[in-house]
Each structure stands twice: as structure tokens, then as C-alpha cells.
Design a protein around this motif. Sequence first.
Motif, mmCIF file in Angstrom:
data_model
loop_
_atom_site.group_PDB
_atom_site.id
_atom_site.type_symbol
_atom_site.label_atom_id
_atom_site.label_comp_id
_atom_site.label_asym_id
_atom_site.label_seq_id
_atom_site.Cartn_x
_atom_site.Cartn_y
_atom_site.Cartn_z
ATOM 1 N N ARG A 120 0.840 -0.999 -0.106
ATOM 2 C CA ARG A 120 0.082 0.209 -0.124
ATOM 3 C C ARG A 120 0.880 1.344 -0.096
ATOM 4 N NH1 ARG A 120 -3.165 -2.943 3.870
ATOM 5 N NH2 ARG A 120 -4.513 -4.161 3.054
ATOM 6 N N LYS A 121 2.027 1.138 0.465
ATOM 7 C CA LYS A 121 3.018 2.394 0.407
ATOM 8 C C LYS A 121 3.601 2.609 -0.792
ATOM 9 C CE LYS A 121 3.931 1.329 5.356
ATOM 10 N NZ LYS A 121 5.055 0.900 6.241
ATOM 11 N N VAL A 122 3.790 1.660 -1.777
ATOM 12 C CA VAL A 122 4.381 1.806 -2.979
ATOM 13 C C VAL A 122 3.898 2.728 -3.849
ATOM 14 C CG1 VAL A 122 4.984 0.481 -5.102
ATOM 15 C CG2 VAL A 122 5.030 -0.694 -2.856
ATOM 16 N N SER A 123 4.619 3.633 -4.322
ATOM 17 C CA SER A 123 4.314 4.621 -5.436
ATOM 18 C C SER A 123 4.202 4.191 -6.827
ATOM 19 C CB SER A 123 5.169 5.863 -5.185
ATOM 20 O OG SER A 123 4.889 6.582 -6.272
ATOM 21 N N TRP A 124 2.902 3.748 -7.406
ATOM 22 C CA TRP A 124 2.970 2.902 -8.497
ATOM 23 C C TRP A 124 2.849 3.989 -9.704
ATOM 24 C CZ3 TRP A 124 3.822 -1.940 -8.469
ATOM 25 C CH2 TRP A 124 3.212 -2.904 -7.289
ATOM 26 N N PRO A 125 3.602 3.859 -10.921
ATOM 27 C CA PRO A 125 3.487 4.846 -11.702
ATOM 28 C C PRO A 125 2.199 4.918 -12.605
ATOM 29 C CG PRO A 125 4.703 2.509 -12.601
ATOM 30 C CD PRO A 125 4.416 2.597 -11.181
ATOM 31 N N LYS A 126 2.113 5.680 -13.044
ATOM 32 C CA LYS A 126 0.878 6.301 -13.855
ATOM 33 C C LYS A 126 0.943 5.366 -15.259
ATOM 34 C CE LYS A 126 -0.636 9.191 -10.703
ATOM 35 N NZ LYS A 126 -1.088 8.520 -9.531
ATOM 36 N N ARG A 127 -0.354 5.296 -15.904
ATOM 37 C CA ARG A 127 -0.171 4.707 -17.283
ATOM 38 C C ARG A 127 0.745 5.289 -18.119
ATOM 39 N NH1 ARG A 127 -4.038 1.311 -18.752
ATOM 40 N NH2 ARG A 127 -3.942 0.447 -21.036
ATOM 41 N N LYS A 128 0.737 6.609 -18.377
ATOM 42 C CA LYS A 128 1.628 7.243 -19.271
ATOM 43 C C LYS A 128 3.227 7.145 -18.969
ATOM 44 C CE LYS A 128 2.350 11.845 -21.444
ATOM 45 N NZ LYS A 128 1.771 13.282 -21.323
ATOM 46 N N GLU A 129 3.392 7.092 -17.784
ATOM 47 C CA GLU A 129 4.987 6.843 -17.366
ATOM 48 C C GLU A 129 5.124 5.429 -17.695
ATOM 49 O OE1 GLU A 129 5.732 9.516 -13.471
ATOM 50 O OE2 GLU A 129 4.681 7.729 -13.221
ATOM 51 N N THR A 178 3.810 3.555 -19.958
ATOM 52 C CA THR A 178 4.269 3.138 -21.127
ATOM 53 C C THR A 178 5.514 3.817 -21.937
ATOM 54 O OG1 THR A 178 1.647 3.374 -21.580
ATOM 55 C CG2 THR A 178 2.946 3.817 -23.512
ATOM 56 N N ARG A 179 5.769 4.894 -21.265
ATOM 57 C CA ARG A 179 7.061 5.499 -21.768
ATOM 58 C C ARG A 179 8.082 4.534 -21.196
ATOM 59 N NH1 ARG A 179 7.997 10.865 -18.935
ATOM 60 N NH2 ARG A 179 6.184 11.428 -20.233
ATOM 61 N N TYR A 180 8.307 4.054 -20.199
ATOM 62 C CA TYR A 180 9.508 3.234 -19.814
ATOM 63 C C TYR A 180 9.303 2.136 -20.433
ATOM 64 C CZ TYR A 180 9.555 6.522 -15.421
ATOM 65 O OH TYR A 180 9.418 7.639 -14.765
ATOM 66 N N THR A 181 8.233 1.500 -20.781
ATOM 67 C CA THR A 181 8.285 0.255 -21.558
ATOM 68 C C THR A 181 8.824 0.502 -22.851
ATOM 69 O OG1 THR A 181 6.097 -0.391 -20.423
ATOM 70 C CG2 THR A 181 6.839 -1.441 -22.513
#
Length: 61
Positions: free
Chosen positions: A16-25, A27-30
Amino acid sequence: MANVGGFFKNVMSEMRKVSWPKRKELTRYTVIVLATVVLMAVFFAIVDLGISELFRLYLDL
């Protein structure tokens, strides 16, 4: 067996403490990772072909 339950409870608490990346981020990282993998594969294929050709030239002497 109580330790196993406590372990999974702690895992859920930490997740629950993890900061998950947004969808746009994400996609960019992928795209960056895939492009890097493709470029490295092409680079090593070219190096491999070059070394193979050098060995062929050397063995033909």
C-alpha cells in the motif's frame, strides 16, 4: 503458521506504501526498455557478424 499470516499481512501493508507509476509513465518506460533491447540486439548482431567474418578471413589464409 501464524508467521506466514503475519508475513502476508506485512507484505500487503508495504504494498500500500508503494508509489505506482501512472499509465503514461509506464508506457514511456516500456517503450524505452524495448527500444534499448532492440538496439542492443542489433549492435551485438553486427559485432557478431564482424567477428565471424574476421575468423573466416583468417581461416582462409
